[in-house]
Design an enzyme around this catalytic site. Structure first.
Site, PDB file in Angstrom:
ATOM      1  CG  HIS A  99       0.877  -8.082   0.499  1.00 50.43           C
ATOM      2  ND1 HIS A  99       0.044  -7.081   0.727  1.00 50.43           N
ATOM      3  CD2 HIS A  99       2.285  -7.294   0.553  1.00 50.43           C
ATOM      4  CE1 HIS A  99       0.856  -6.076   1.025  1.00 50.43           C
ATOM      5  NE2 HIS A  99       2.045  -6.177   0.875  1.00 50.43           N
ATOM      6  CD  GLU A 100       5.950  -8.410  -0.681  1.00 50.84           C
ATOM      7  OE1 GLU A 100       6.182  -7.622  -1.258  1.00 50.84           O
ATOM      8  OE2 GLU A 100       5.681  -8.275   0.710  1.00 50.84           O
ATOM      9  CG  HIS A 103       3.627  -4.264  -3.220  1.00 50.69           C
ATOM     10  ND1 HIS A 103       2.942  -3.212  -2.833  1.00 50.69           N
ATOM     11  CD2 HIS A 103       3.843  -4.873  -2.257  1.00 50.69           C
ATOM     12  CE1 HIS A 103       2.691  -3.055  -1.728  1.00 50.69           C
ATOM     13  NE2 HIS A 103       3.316  -4.279  -0.901  1.00 50.69           N
ATOM     14  CG  HIS A 107       5.902  -0.997 -11.200  1.00 48.17           C
ATOM     15  ND1 HIS A 107       6.835  -1.694 -11.676  1.00 48.17           N
ATOM     16  CD2 HIS A 107       5.906   0.298 -11.037  1.00 48.17           C
ATOM     17  CE1 HIS A 107       7.624  -0.787 -11.973  1.00 48.17           C
ATOM     18  NE2 HIS A 107       7.137   0.370 -11.946  1.00 48.17           N
TER      19      HIS A 107
HETATM   20 ZN   LIG Z   1       3.540  -4.510   0.751  1.00 50.13          ZN
END
Ligand SMILES: [Zn+2]
Length: 229
Positions: A99-100, A103, A107
């Site tokens: 999940h991280e 991100h 980006h």
């Molecule tokens: Zn998140």
């Protein structure tokens, strides 16, 4: 928040959802932090693999102290994972790591809701602090009701921030689950269900935060209207 008039009942659904989401996330974490992934990959392995898959060789994966400190830092292009996620092969750890990293991929993709969210950060953090102060001042300094109205507009930016966070979080989780499945890091159906439950419980905490913000704004509007009558 700090006012105890009748509009406080508006917050009841938000409180219920917040408590429910907290129970969901701690239940899912309790269960899936103990379930080892049969692939044997750690959180750090998953983050690196997902970054490489997207050609993001320049994004680093680092270990960070603390619990629930996992995040992607867009300024330094670093995915930071807490020790419990970085070194763990649990389903919970793989889900959080993917999940991280999702991100970081957003980006790199210039994903629009993420850009919008980043643009909102300074004004939203100002709004969430200054908004309620202005509103309080507006309420107590009876004749200066324009302070109350300004406070409401300022706080509305903090609410908008919570709302634009939702697509960002759901999209990162969808990217994470697709990657975990497609890459073969998670093959087992029960493990996949675990990763899904972890991420949907985490997403629900963001929904609860957004609902709390929306209903708090609604309270402020009703309080301001009550004063005008
Ligand atoms: Zn998140």
């Amino acid at each position: 928040m700090f006012l105890f008039d009748y509009t406080i009942i508006l917050l009841i659904p938000a409180i219920i959802l917040t408590v429910y989401a907290q129970a969901k996330i701690s239940g899912a974490y309790g269960r899936y932090s103990k379930m080892r992934s049969s692939s044997g990959a750690t959180g750090a392995d998953v983050a690196r693999a997902l970054l490489n898959e997207n050609g993001l060789y320049d994004v680093q994966v680092e270990q960070v102290a603390g619990n629930l400190t996992d995040h992607y830092d867009p300024r330094t292009h670093v995915v930071r994972l807490s020790s419990g996620v970085y070194n763990s092969t649990s389903i919970a750890a793989l889900a959080v790591a993917a999940h991280e990293t999702g991100h970081a991929v957003q980006h790199a993709d210039s994903y629009v809701p993420l850009k919008l969210r980043s643009a909102f950060v300074p004004v939203a953090s100002f709004g969430s602090q200054a908004g309620p102060i202005l509103i309080l001042l507006g309420i107590f300094l009876q004749p200066v009701s324009f302070l109350l109205n300004i406070g409401i507009y300022v706080f509305a930016f903090a609410v908008l921030f919570q709302i634009v966070t939702l697509p960002v979080e759901y999209n990162a989780s969808n990217r994470a689950l697709a990657f975990l499945g497609d890459s073969g890091i998670i093959k087992d159906a029960e493990e996949m269900t675990g990763a899904k439950k972890m991420l949907s419980a985490a997403a629900l905490t963001y929904v609860a935060a957004a609902l709390t913000a929306i209903l708090t704004l609604l309270r402020f509007v009703l309080i301001a209207q009550g004063r005008d009558d």
